[in-house]
Design an enzyme around this catalytic site. Structure first.
Site, PDB file in Angstrom:
ATOM      1  N   HIS A 148       3.240   4.885  12.624  1.00  0.00           N
ATOM      2  CA  HIS A 148       2.068   5.725  12.887  1.00  0.00           C
ATOM      3  C   HIS A 148       2.439   6.913  13.771  1.00  0.00           C
ATOM      4  O   HIS A 148       1.699   7.313  14.680  1.00  0.00           O
ATOM      5  CB  HIS A 148       0.916   4.910  13.489  1.00  0.00           C
ATOM      6  CG  HIS A 148       0.220   4.063  12.477  1.00  0.00           C
ATOM      7  ND1 HIS A 148      -1.155   3.949  12.401  1.00  0.00           N
ATOM      8  CD2 HIS A 148       0.697   3.280  11.474  1.00  0.00           C
ATOM      9  CE1 HIS A 148      -1.485   3.143  11.402  1.00  0.00           C
ATOM     10  NE2 HIS A 148      -0.362   2.724  10.829  1.00  0.00           N
ATOM     11  N   HIS A 188       0.850  -1.195   0.000  1.00  0.00           N
ATOM     12  CA  HIS A 188       0.000   0.000   0.000  1.00  0.00           C
ATOM     13  C   HIS A 188       0.882   1.240   0.000  1.00  0.00           C
ATOM     14  O   HIS A 188       1.889   1.317   0.693  1.00  0.00           O
ATOM     15  CB  HIS A 188      -0.989  -0.022   1.158  1.00  0.00           C
ATOM     16  CG  HIS A 188      -0.442   0.255   2.524  1.00  0.00           C
ATOM     17  ND1 HIS A 188      -0.279   1.532   3.016  1.00  0.00           N
ATOM     18  CD2 HIS A 188      -0.047  -0.570   3.527  1.00  0.00           C
ATOM     19  CE1 HIS A 188       0.189   1.485   4.249  1.00  0.00           C
ATOM     20  NE2 HIS A 188       0.344   0.213   4.588  1.00  0.00           N
ATOM     21  N   GLU A 217      -5.109   1.818   2.246  1.00  0.00           N
ATOM     22  CA  GLU A 217      -5.011   0.701   3.192  1.00  0.00           C
ATOM     23  C   GLU A 217      -5.249   1.167   4.612  1.00  0.00           C
ATOM     24  O   GLU A 217      -5.872   0.463   5.424  1.00  0.00           O
ATOM     25  CB  GLU A 217      -3.630   0.041   3.075  1.00  0.00           C
ATOM     26  CG  GLU A 217      -3.487  -1.271   3.855  1.00  0.00           C
ATOM     27  CD  GLU A 217      -2.934  -1.091   5.263  1.00  0.00           C
ATOM     28  OE1 GLU A 217      -2.796  -2.108   5.977  1.00  0.00           O
ATOM     29  OE2 GLU A 217      -2.638   0.051   5.679  1.00  0.00           O
ATOM     30  N   GLU A 218      -4.753   2.353   4.943  1.00  0.00           N
ATOM     31  CA  GLU A 218      -4.803   2.844   6.312  1.00  0.00           C
ATOM     32  C   GLU A 218      -6.214   3.190   6.782  1.00  0.00           C
ATOM     33  O   GLU A 218      -6.439   3.412   7.972  1.00  0.00           O
ATOM     34  CB  GLU A 218      -3.890   4.070   6.474  1.00  0.00           C
ATOM     35  CG  GLU A 218      -2.406   3.787   6.266  1.00  0.00           C
ATOM     36  CD  GLU A 218      -1.797   2.921   7.351  1.00  0.00           C
ATOM     37  OE1 GLU A 218      -2.528   2.521   8.282  1.00  0.00           O
ATOM     38  OE2 GLU A 218      -0.590   2.651   7.279  1.00  0.00           O
TER      39      GLU A 218
END
Length: 382
Positions: free
Chosen positions: A350, A92, A239-240
């Site tokens: 993140h 991704h 994707e996130e």
């Protein structure tokens, strides 16, 4: 037959255990700092992947036939022999970020997160607002000063609606004059940096630009190889925010096998248990056998682990209680395609800055190449 199967399983297990415990230095002459820099520095939050997509497109030139799906996914196909199995290399390309949700009368930008932030890490961090007309506006994430908070709130995590971006404006009109409007995306303002320790790099978006790097580097390495399979490098979007790009793959692109290339969290920092570490920087590529979104078929896992052992590629077999990847699309969207995750362990994912080891990147590339070259061997384990 039972004795033969037991013998084969024991041999695989022995090879896996030996290789996993190995501390052999890894050859990483495949590492390209400039490519990691391009991948990491490029902007591309979920839904706004244009900049990183352009980088990937340029780097994959000559590696196969490039196309783009309506969802925004990029596909680079290198055809194999007629009737050969297809293997998808899925990475991704989106990163976590923010979207401008509002502008106050005194010129502060209100935010909604795109992806999973841990708000402890956000106050005072630098960001860039990308306008729809192509301007890049620097700013900083702000909160109410702790000096002005009641004691009960000073140690609490700031909620999303207490965070804002300060671009230096004094009014809503000044913000609008900069070209900022609702719906603009906001990305961390971070550039790739070498650490003083050899092989260690700090930068943004290693989840998942480490996977993007692995995918690109693999395709560049195999472009002139004769392989027993058709390879599709697929850079997915969003994707996130729910593996949306992987779930949107068209029916004709459903692969026979899927290698998900990722930048998962390392577990080797201070305060974490040392008894079951499976994501240690410098110890090789993670081979994820399980997380709550995907169970790798045991035979496919055995094949991959035996391939890594056979070629002395440092690796870390991994079983995770939490987390998820684009492999989640295997059921039901890809009709149960065997999927496995190759990860480059990364500290502090993140957040604005992550740290990874170049040797793990090279191990991920090497294992991906060997699996593509030897996929026919999978039949011995299935």
């Amino acid at each position: 037959m039972t004795r033969l199967l037991l013998s084969t399983a024991c041999a695989v297990l022995a090879a896996v255990c030996t290789a996993t415990a190995s501390d052999q230095p890894i050859q990483h002459n495949m590492f390209k700092k400039d490519l990691l820099e391009k991948c990491s520095n490029a902007a591309g939050v979920s839904g706004f992947e244009d900049e990183i997509r352009a980088v990937i497109t340029a780097e994959l030139e000559g590696c196969g036939t490039i196309s783009h799906s309506r969802s925004g996914n990029l596909i680079c196909e290198k055809k194999g022999p007629a009737g050969a199995p297809s293997i998808a290399l899925i990475a991704h390309m989106d990163e976590i970020g923010f979207m401008v949700q509002g502008v106050t009368e005194d010129g502060f930008l209100l935010l909604v997160p795109l992806g999973g932030w841990w708000n402890h890490t956000l106050p005072s961090q630098r960001v860039t607002v990308l306008t729809r007309c192509g301007k890049r506006i620097p700013g900083q994430i702000g909160t109410k000063p702790p000096h002005l908070l009641p004691e009960s709130q000073r140690k609490q995590v700031m909620p999303d609606d207490a965070l804002f971006v300060d671009v230096g404006a004094s009014s809503k009109a000044e913000v609008e004059a900069l070209g900022i409007r609702l719906g603009c995306c906001v990305v961390p303002d971070v550039k790739l940096q070498a650490l003083a320790t050899e092989n260690r790099w700090m930068g943004k978006a290693f989840d998942n630009r480490a996977g993007v790097y692995t995918m690109i580097r693999t395709m560049q390495a195999i472009k002139d190889m004769d392989l027993p399979c058709t390879v599709r490098a697929i850079a997915t979007v969003q994707e996130e925010v729910g593996t949306r790009g992987a779930r949107a793959l068209q029916e004709e692109l459903v692969p026979d096998y899927a290698l998900i290339l990722e930048g998962p969290p390392a577990d080797d920092t201070f305060g974490q248990s040392s008894t079951c570490r499976q994501g240690v920087l410098g110890k090789g590529v993670q081979v994820r056998l399980y997380d709550p979104t995907n169970i790798t078929p045991p035979a496919f896992a055995d094949f991959v682990l035996a391939t890594a052992a056979k070629h002395n590629i440092p690796h870390q077999a991994t079983v995770r209680r939490t987390g998820g990847t684009d492999a989640a699309a295997s059921y039901p969207h890809w009709h149960g395609t065997p999927a496995i995750v190759f990860g480059v362990p990364t500290r502090y994912i993140h957040s604005h800055n992550g740290i990874l080891d170049a040797r793990d990147l090279s191990a991920a590339v090497q294992l991906t190449i060997k699996v593509l070259q030897e996929i026919a061997e999978y039949g011995k384990y299935a």
